[in-house]
Design an enzyme around this catalytic site. Structure first.
Site, PDB file in Angstrom:
ATOM      1  N   SER A 148      22.234  -8.675   1.278  1.00  0.00           N
ATOM      2  CA  SER A 148      20.171  -8.528   1.283  1.00  0.00           C
ATOM      3  C   SER A 148      19.702  -9.337   3.136  1.00  0.00           C
ATOM      4  O   SER A 148      20.262  -9.147   4.056  1.00  0.00           O
ATOM      5  CB  SER A 148      19.878  -9.122   0.555  1.00  0.00           C
ATOM      6  OG  SER A 148      18.711  -8.795  -0.095  1.00  0.00           O
ATOM      7  N   HIS A 149      18.756 -10.300   2.921  1.00  0.00           N
ATOM      8  CA  HIS A 149      18.047 -11.261   3.829  1.00  0.00           C
ATOM      9  C   HIS A 149      18.536 -12.239   4.508  1.00  0.00           C
ATOM     10  O   HIS A 149      18.121 -12.478   4.977  1.00  0.00           O
ATOM     11  CB  HIS A 149      16.360 -11.379   3.168  1.00  0.00           C
ATOM     12  CG  HIS A 149      17.204 -12.302   2.011  1.00  0.00           C
ATOM     13  ND1 HIS A 149      17.624 -11.760   0.738  1.00  0.00           N
ATOM     14  CD2 HIS A 149      17.335 -14.215   1.811  1.00  0.00           C
ATOM     15  CE1 HIS A 149      17.536 -12.470   0.514  1.00  0.00           C
ATOM     16  NE2 HIS A 149      17.640 -13.511   0.191  1.00  0.00           N
ATOM     17  N   ASP A 176      14.076  -5.762   5.225  1.00  0.00           N
ATOM     18  CA  ASP A 176      14.956  -6.539   5.372  1.00  0.00           C
ATOM     19  C   ASP A 176      16.527  -6.586   5.560  1.00  0.00           C
ATOM     20  O   ASP A 176      16.603  -4.784   5.977  1.00  0.00           O
ATOM     21  CB  ASP A 176      15.300  -7.508   4.212  1.00  0.00           C
ATOM     22  CG  ASP A 176      15.305  -6.499   3.055  1.00  0.00           C
ATOM     23  OD1 ASP A 176      15.697  -5.221   2.751  1.00  0.00           O
ATOM     24  OD2 ASP A 176      16.643  -7.339   2.015  1.00  0.00           O
ATOM     25  N   ASP A 203      18.715  -4.726   3.586  1.00  0.00           N
ATOM     26  CA  ASP A 203      19.252  -4.120   3.543  1.00  0.00           C
ATOM     27  C   ASP A 203      18.376  -3.016   2.698  1.00  0.00           C
ATOM     28  O   ASP A 203      18.449  -2.085   2.107  1.00  0.00           O
ATOM     29  CB  ASP A 203      20.239  -4.249   2.492  1.00  0.00           C
ATOM     30  CG  ASP A 203      19.340  -5.133   1.091  1.00  0.00           C
ATOM     31  OD1 ASP A 203      19.098  -5.630   1.012  1.00  0.00           O
ATOM     32  OD2 ASP A 203      19.880  -4.775   0.079  1.00  0.00           O
ATOM     33  N   ASP A 227      15.545  -3.473   1.536  1.00  0.00           N
ATOM     34  CA  ASP A 227      15.015  -3.184  -0.342  1.00  0.00           C
ATOM     35  C   ASP A 227      13.696  -4.587   0.203  1.00  0.00           C
ATOM     36  O   ASP A 227      12.668  -4.356  -1.248  1.00  0.00           O
ATOM     37  CB  ASP A 227      15.499  -3.364  -1.259  1.00  0.00           C
ATOM     38  CG  ASP A 227      16.388  -4.587  -0.872  1.00  0.00           C
ATOM     39  OD1 ASP A 227      16.085  -4.973   0.268  1.00  0.00           O
ATOM     40  OD2 ASP A 227      17.250  -5.404  -2.633  1.00  0.00           O
ATOM     41  N   ARG A 228      13.311  -5.169   1.128  1.00  0.00           N
ATOM     42  CA  ARG A 228      11.676  -5.905   0.632  1.00  0.00           C
ATOM     43  C   ARG A 228      11.720  -5.296   1.729  1.00  0.00           C
ATOM     44  O   ARG A 228      11.677  -4.628   3.120  1.00  0.00           O
ATOM     45  CB  ARG A 228      12.110  -6.938   1.443  1.00  0.00           C
ATOM     46  CG  ARG A 228      13.500  -7.685   0.082  1.00  0.00           C
ATOM     47  CD  ARG A 228      14.001  -9.616   1.140  1.00  0.00           C
ATOM     48  NE  ARG A 228      14.294 -10.007  -0.067  1.00  0.00           N
ATOM     49  CZ  ARG A 228      14.588 -11.450  -0.718  1.00  0.00           C
ATOM     50  NH1 ARG A 228      13.826 -12.288   0.208  1.00  0.00           N
ATOM     51  NH2 ARG A 228      15.644 -11.965  -1.648  1.00  0.00           N
ATOM     52  N   LYS A 283      13.717  -2.131  -5.162  1.00  0.00           N
ATOM     53  CA  LYS A 283      13.173  -1.895  -4.883  1.00  0.00           C
ATOM     54  C   LYS A 283      13.086  -1.423  -3.035  1.00  0.00           C
ATOM     55  O   LYS A 283      14.039  -1.131  -3.155  1.00  0.00           O
ATOM     56  CB  LYS A 283      12.297  -4.058  -4.365  1.00  0.00           C
ATOM     57  CG  LYS A 283      13.771  -4.282  -4.641  1.00  0.00           C
ATOM     58  CD  LYS A 283      12.855  -5.948  -4.678  1.00  0.00           C
ATOM     59  CE  LYS A 283      14.339  -7.042  -3.572  1.00  0.00           C
ATOM     60  NZ  LYS A 283      15.442  -7.678  -4.512  1.00  0.00           N
TER      61      LYS A 283
END
Ligand code: G16
Length: 604
Positions: A163-164, A328, A330, A332-333, A427
């Protein structure tokens, strides 16, 4: 280049090689009959069949998934069998149901993703999946994975992402599994996977060559098929069903409107370029840092005010665009910014819900809304105003998915820069961007070009004037020694145990304090110890929890919320408005004394 032994194929020859993948065979090679060899020469459709190698392995400690999958330092993942053990454990946990199914695969393009893909593909083939669908060059944004699984009705998918978290050899790698409705695996599955990691003894790997992930198309390896796909296509098709692309295109074409999207050298670069630039016609310069890189160009792909500083500087600078956003690692954010203005994620989801009629997908009305516990109650106020059911879940997107599957939630969000809808089960960063574009397009529909454009701040002020403002801030203390973090949590728990209803704390009176527990209203499953919270009689809250997404040490998250319906205060800086309650939170937790930290790493 495809490796020898495989061929691009539009057809299959399943029966010819079916017997060549015995699950317990060691290094078997198919013996091809003369007729088959002839076929392969004439029509290059048949691949060399694949046998399965059973390789011994031993359990590796600590392979327990956190809030969203397993995240560790990249060099840990690159250690002998580390990745393979977890993937094999996943397949063991899923059991016989995977036989003959299609698994999707992709990730955020971070370092080690391509090598990891080769291992996962061989394990998938060796464990009985009949097909793997992988994004070109092993790329697939998290929301795109969810869309792909749902649209194509595939069995599930593996996402390679931390992710982030930063990437590269010194950064983090991660892996997670999304199940059949495109949702992050529920705890019933992740618990099972963890159990399997503690006893895994054999890796079942197809004896096949590494595959070419660059070329779109299908290859056959005996009964097993590998399809490399365009990772943007299904996702974009999904978004086209949610938003009015024609209306957005017209809005984006306005000369008095300018936007910027910061892809932070992460996965959304190609997605944003296709959607915002090629489809909606925004200038190419709209996408900042749109070239993905395995280490995010040395950056920290976390769209917040600290790590997306370059974008923040642009949005607070001279001639700032009307609208700014970032996503982010991937995809999703999201972070939403106006000209010199930050929308907290808690406010963003509330404002999207309040303005949902601007989005065609929600035209029929919302079924309900949901937020994670630490997320501010701004969304609850909208729900009450619209007479909608609303839910408070633990941190982790997976907790929204049962609600969405049961038709009880249309829009949901988290303070951790996550916003989404029931169009998918993750998300969705670009969803939030297009949702805000849709709101801005609708609010400006009657504003003539060259008039005063309604901006992000105007939308926020209109919202606060209607619902009041939930001031919110999160303090992150990253990479704190685990011991010190545990002491902080123990101290807070101790205060909670000694604080009955009515206790005076600073200017606040305690309504209740507890460790949040959630009982899923759909399946009755229980999640305990989801965050220590103090809820005051005026609705203000102080919450502490330890992050479940870090890869080393501990991250303490302190969440602060206070409601105001005084219009004179709406434009006040959140840090100023919240100063007394922040002071109270630091005092009662003794966080500075116990950690030696006099300030947080990140303030949201
Ligand atoms: C994951 C989860 C989110 C969660 C976030 C923060 O996001 O999907 O639901 O809110 O972690 O979790 P924590 O506070 O435990 O670090 P992502 O974007 O990291 O996959």
């Amino acid at each position: 280049m495809l490796h020898s032994g495989s061929r691009l194929t539009g057809a299959s020859n399943r029966s010819a090689n079916r017997s060549c993948i015995p699950s317990n065979a060691q290094h078997l090679r198919p013996v091809r009959g003369a007729q088959q060899q002839q076929q392969a020469r004439q029509a290059p459709l048949v691949a060399m069949a694949t046998a399965v190698k059973e390789l011994p392995t031993q359990p590796i400690e600590g392979q327990k998934t956190g809030t969203s999958g397993l995240r560790k330092k990249t060099n840990v993942f690159m250690g002998p069998n580390y990745l393979a053990n977890w993937v094999q454990s996943l397949f063991n946990a899923l059991g016989a149901e995977i036989k003959g199914k299609t698994l999707c695969l992709g990730g955020d393009g971070r370092y080690f993703g391509k090598e990891a893909s080769q291992i996962i593909i061989k394990l998938a083939a060796g464990n009985g999946f009949s097909k793997v669908v992988v994004g070109q060059n092993a790329i697939m944004a998290t929301p795109a994975m969810s869309a792909l699984i749902r649209r194509k009705k595939h069995y599930g998918g593996i996402i390679m992402s931390a992710s982030h978290n930063p990437g590269g050899p010194e950064g983090d790698f991660g892996i997670k599994f999304n199940y059949t409705s495109g949702e992050p695996a529920p705890e019933s599955i992740t618990d099972k996977i963890y159990g399997e990691t503690q006893k895994v003894s054999t890796l079942k790997m197809a004896d096949m060559p590494d595959v070419d992930l660059n070329k779109i198309g299908s290859s056959k390896f005996g009964d097993f098929e590998l399809e490399v796909i365009d990772p943007v296509e299904d996702y974009m098709a999904q978004l086209k069903e949610v938003f009015d692309f024609e209306a957005l295109k017209k809005f984006v074409a306005r000369k008095d409107f300018k936007m910027i999207f910061d892809a932070m050298h992460a996965v959304t670069g190609p997605y944003a370029t296709r959607i915002l630039v090629q489809e909606l016609g925004a200038p190419a310069s709209t996408v900042k840092d749109g070239v993905s890189s395995p280490d995010f160009n040395g950056g920290h792909p976390d769209p917040n005010l600290t790590y997306a500083k370059e974008l923040v500087d642009i949005m607070w600078g001279a001639n700032a665009p009307t609208f700014g956003a970032a996503s982010d690692g991937d995809g999703d954010r999201n972070m939403i910014l106006g000209n010199g203005f930050f929308v907290t994620p808690s406010d963003s989801v509330a404002m999207i819900a309040a303005n949902a009629s601007c989005i065609p997908y929600f035209k029929g009305g919302l079924k309900g809304v949901a937020r994670s516990m630490p997320t501010s109650a701004a969304l609850d106020r909208v729900a009450k105003g619209l007479n909608l059911p609303y839910f408070e879940t633990p941190t982790g997107w997976k907790f929204f998915c049962n609600l969405m599957d049961a038709g009880k939630c249309s829009i949901c969000g988290e303070e951790s820069f996550g916003t989404g809808g029931d169009h998918i089960r993750e998300k969705d960063g670009l969803f939030a961007v297009l949702a805000w574009l849709s709101i801005l397009a609708a609010k400006n529909a009657n504003v003539p070009e060259g008039g005063k454009v309604v901006g992000v701040k105007d939308v926020a002020l209109e919202h606060w004037n209607k619902f009041g403002r939930n001031f919110f801030s999160r303090y992150d203390y990253e990479e704190v020694a685990t011991d010190a973090a545990n002491k902080v949590m123990a101290q807070v728990a101790d205060v909670i145990s000694k604080s009955p209803k009515g206790t005076k704390m600073g200017d606040f009176t305690l309504d209740f304090a507890d460790n949040f527990e959630y009982v899923d209203p759909i399946d009755g499953s229980k999640a305990s110890k989801q965050g220590l919270r103090f809820v005051f009689t005026d609705g203000s809250r102080i919450i502490f929890r330890l992050s479940g997404t870090g890869s080393s040490g501990a991250t303490i998250r302190m969440y602060i919320e206070q409601y105001s319906n005084d219009p004179a205060k709406y434009e006040e800086d959140a840090q100023k408005a919240l100063a007394p309650i922040i002071k109270l939170a630091l005092e009662l937790s003794q966080l500075p004394q116990l950690t030696g930290r006099d300030k947080p790493t990140v303030i949201t």
